[in-house]
Design a protein around this motif. Structure first.
Motif, short mmCIF file in Angstrom:
data_model
loop_
_atom_site.label_atom_id
_atom_site.label_comp_id
_atom_site.label_asym_id
_atom_site.label_seq_id
_atom_site.Cartn_x
_atom_site.Cartn_y
_atom_site.Cartn_z
N PHE A 118 -17.25 -1.85 14.34
CA PHE A 118 -16.98 -1.02 13.17
C PHE A 118 -15.88 -1.68 12.33
N ILE A 119 -16.07 -1.63 11.02
CA ILE A 119 -15.09 -2.15 10.06
C ILE A 119 -14.84 -1.02 9.07
N ASN A 120 -13.77 -0.29 9.28
CA ASN A 120 -13.55 0.97 8.56
C ASN A 120 -12.37 0.90 7.60
N PRO A 121 -12.49 1.52 6.42
CA PRO A 121 -11.30 1.68 5.57
C PRO A 121 -10.25 2.47 6.34
N TYR A 122 -8.99 2.11 6.18
CA TYR A 122 -7.95 2.72 7.00
C TYR A 122 -6.65 2.80 6.21
N GLU A 123 -6.09 3.98 6.15
CA GLU A 123 -4.79 4.17 5.52
C GLU A 123 -4.76 3.61 4.09
N THR B 102 2.01 10.38 12.65
CA THR B 102 1.63 9.82 11.35
C THR B 102 1.36 8.33 11.55
N LYS B 103 1.03 7.66 10.46
CA LYS B 103 0.89 6.19 10.50
C LYS B 103 1.86 5.56 9.50
N HIS B 104 3.03 6.19 9.32
CA HIS B 104 4.01 5.67 8.37
C HIS B 104 4.41 4.23 8.70
N ARG B 105 4.36 3.87 9.97
CA ARG B 105 4.79 2.53 10.37
C ARG B 105 4.03 1.44 9.63
N LEU B 106 2.77 1.70 9.30
CA LEU B 106 1.94 0.71 8.64
C LEU B 106 2.34 0.49 7.18
N HIS B 107 3.14 1.40 6.64
CA HIS B 107 3.49 1.33 5.22
C HIS B 107 4.97 1.07 4.99
N MET B 108 5.72 0.86 6.06
CA MET B 108 7.17 0.65 5.95
C MET B 108 7.52 -0.79 6.30
N SER B 109 8.58 -1.29 5.68
CA SER B 109 9.07 -2.62 6.02
C SER B 109 9.83 -2.56 7.35
N GLN B 110 10.06 -3.71 7.93
CA GLN B 110 10.80 -3.76 9.19
C GLN B 110 12.20 -3.20 9.03
N SER B 111 12.82 -3.45 7.89
CA SER B 111 14.17 -2.91 7.67
C SER B 111 14.13 -1.40 7.52
N GLN B 112 13.10 -0.86 6.88
CA GLN B 112 12.96 0.59 6.77
C GLN B 112 12.73 1.23 8.15
#
Length: 502
Positions: free
Chosen positions: A261-266, A475-485
């Motif tokens: 499967f190749i799914n749109p994600y976040e 949540t999946k916030h980790r995928l949208h935050m920088s390492q410093s954030q």
């Protein structure tokens, strides 16, 4: 005085949470204990699909597929905020399966489950239809069919939340260390993994929903035996930047007969998986291997014009699927059906659960509790088929209309943030926002969409105790935050946790 409950459940994955919800709704007193966080194991590491299992038709699993397709409609109605329709494009590869066989499978898939809400299959000309634009020119024919996407970890949380609101006690970071029969009761010892404190409760029935650890619980914790076993199969996924236009997902066949499967994600990413590899290590140590990552990339590159590279992989995750061992040699052929083992030989019943898939968790829970009817003859009737999960009571399951209502109610709330809240919390978005009159009232901002109000809601209502609980499972916030954030949020959360416990 030692507390006595009707049902003690070991395991806070989707099966344990589903059984806790079902049983509590029938009027049974319930304790669920989980040694880690809810959904920390397999139930947050799935392909995130509520699907019938198209490829299971090849193994003649008609009953399983039919039940899963029926459940797909039930779950879509019960939690439209975390479950929604998705169209899948299947480019046809003549050397793998003949077109007539694929079309026959899709015809059965459309009709086995009494499909009501989802559109049926259509045939695509990949040279002309826009869905074929990213596919290599060698593939000229395809099919498009319907399935559903699900936020798997939130599905677990919402079941646990509903169970708790119906009277169940949900104990996270609490390990069941010993269970022994004493007459017609189970004497159960639990240990708080944070403090080391132990406590004992008595239960009229014990449910083992340990997933990959089910046999360990049977043998080590309960001191019992079972003629059934689980077969551990490792499934790995990768996340990459999305590399095609449109909301459609893709399903591609590999030369080894597996499908990927190749799914749109976040929003701007793609989730690709899964592998199927026998696994004999500790379930908690599972991780995607470089060979699996290379396999997934090669499968995608067989079909798509834009070639993926190893450096495109943003992150990966792996889960251990605890499949019922039916003796099949090929991991892909092992049944995804569930099996119960009810042990009543020593008095108080022990219900062990083997196998299962996320799509059929509700039916598994219903069937599991029904198996305990002899112990609880006065429990309530089946009820979950028509009930909403928390936040899912959206009129006509119309999420776009609900989003418009939020825009009217909170004109200051950016649409992207309103959509994030609606998709995770549904009608409970209002409880999260509380009395806020503007963005500043949501508190400190830690990343693109993570505000303090959401963090506090998750801590207060959803058993979140660590930064990882919030950034990866709730949540999946980790995928949208920088390492410093991420580092700044982890430091803030740790300091606030210490202040809360002081």
């Amino acid at each position: 005085m030692t507390e006595t409950v009707d049902l003690f459940i070991i395991g806070g994955g989707i099966n344990g949470a589903g059984i806790a919800r079902d049983a509590a709704g029938r009027g049974l007193s319930v304790i669920l204990c989980e040694k880690d966080d809810l959904a920390q194991g397999t139930s947050s590491r799935s392909g995130k699909l509520v699907h019938g299992g198209l490829r299971y038709l090849e193994y003649y699993e008609f009953r399983l597929v039919r039940e899963a397709l029926i459940e797909r409609e039930v779950l879509l109605e019960s939690a439209p905020h975390i479950i929604w329709p998705m169209r899948f494009v299947l480019p046809h590869s003549p050397q793998d399966r003949p077109a007539w066989l694929v079309r026959l499978g899709l015809f059965l898939y459309d009709h086995l489950g009494g499909r009501k809400r989802l559109p049926g299959t259509r045939t695509l000309d990949l040279r002309r239809d826009p869905e074929g634009a990213p596919i290599k020119d060698a593939y000229t024919k395809g099919f498009e069919y319907s399935d559903c996407w699900v936020d798997d970890a939130r599905l677990v949380i919402l079941n646990a939340l509903d169970a708790a609101e119906r009277g169940a006690k949900v104990l996270t970071r609490t390990a069941c260390t010993l269970a022994r029969r004493e007459g017609d009761l189970w004497k159960v010892e639990m240990t708080d993994t944070r403090t080391g404190a132990s406590r004992i409760v008595m239960a009229r029935a014990l449910v083992n929903a340990g997933g990959p650890w089910v046999n360990d619980i049977i043998n080590r914790v309960a001191g019992s035996n079972s003629r059934r076993n689980v077969r551990l199969v490792k499934g790995s996924h990768i996340i990459v930047p999305k590399f095609w236009e449109g909301a459609q997902a893709y399903l591609v066949q590999n030369t080894d007969k597996r499908v990927i499967f190749i799914n749109p994600y976040e929003g701007d990413k793609a989730l690709i998986g899964t592998t199927d590899i026998p696994y004999d290590g500790a379930p908690e140590d599972v991780a995607a291997g470089e060979d699996e990552i290379a396999y997934l990339i090669a499968t995608v590159n067989r079909y798509f014009k834009q070639a993926l590279r190893r450096e495109d992989v943003l992150t990966s995750f792996s889960g251990v699927r605890p499949l019922y061992d039916d003796g099949q040699g090929n991991p892909s052929a092992v049944t995804r059906d569930y099996v119960f083992d009810l042990d009543t030989a020593g008095g108080a019943p022990l219900l062990n659960i083997f196998g299962g898939k996320i799509t059929t968790f509700r039916k598994l829970a219903e069937h599991g509790v029904q198996r305990l009817k002899a112990t609880f003859p006065n429990m309530g009737a089946d009820w979950t088929a028509k009930a909403h999960l928390p936040g899912g009571d959206i009129d006509n399951a119309d999420v776009p209309l609900f989003l418009e209502a939020l825009a009217q109610e909170y004109p200051w709330l950016p649409r992207h943030l309103a959509r994030h809240y609606a998709r995770l919390y549904g009608t409970r978005t209002r409880a999260l926002i509380g009395g806020a009159k503007g963005l500043s009232d949501l508190g400190q901002n830690f990343g693109p969409q993570l505000y303090e109000a959401e963090v506090r809601y998750l801590v207060d209502h959803e058993w979140a105790e660590s930064a990882e609980d919030i950034l990866w499972r709730r949540t999946k916030h980790r995928l949208h935050m920088s390492q410093s954030q991420i580092a700044a949020f982890e430091a803030w959360f740790a300091s606030n946790r210490e202040a809360r416990s002081a």
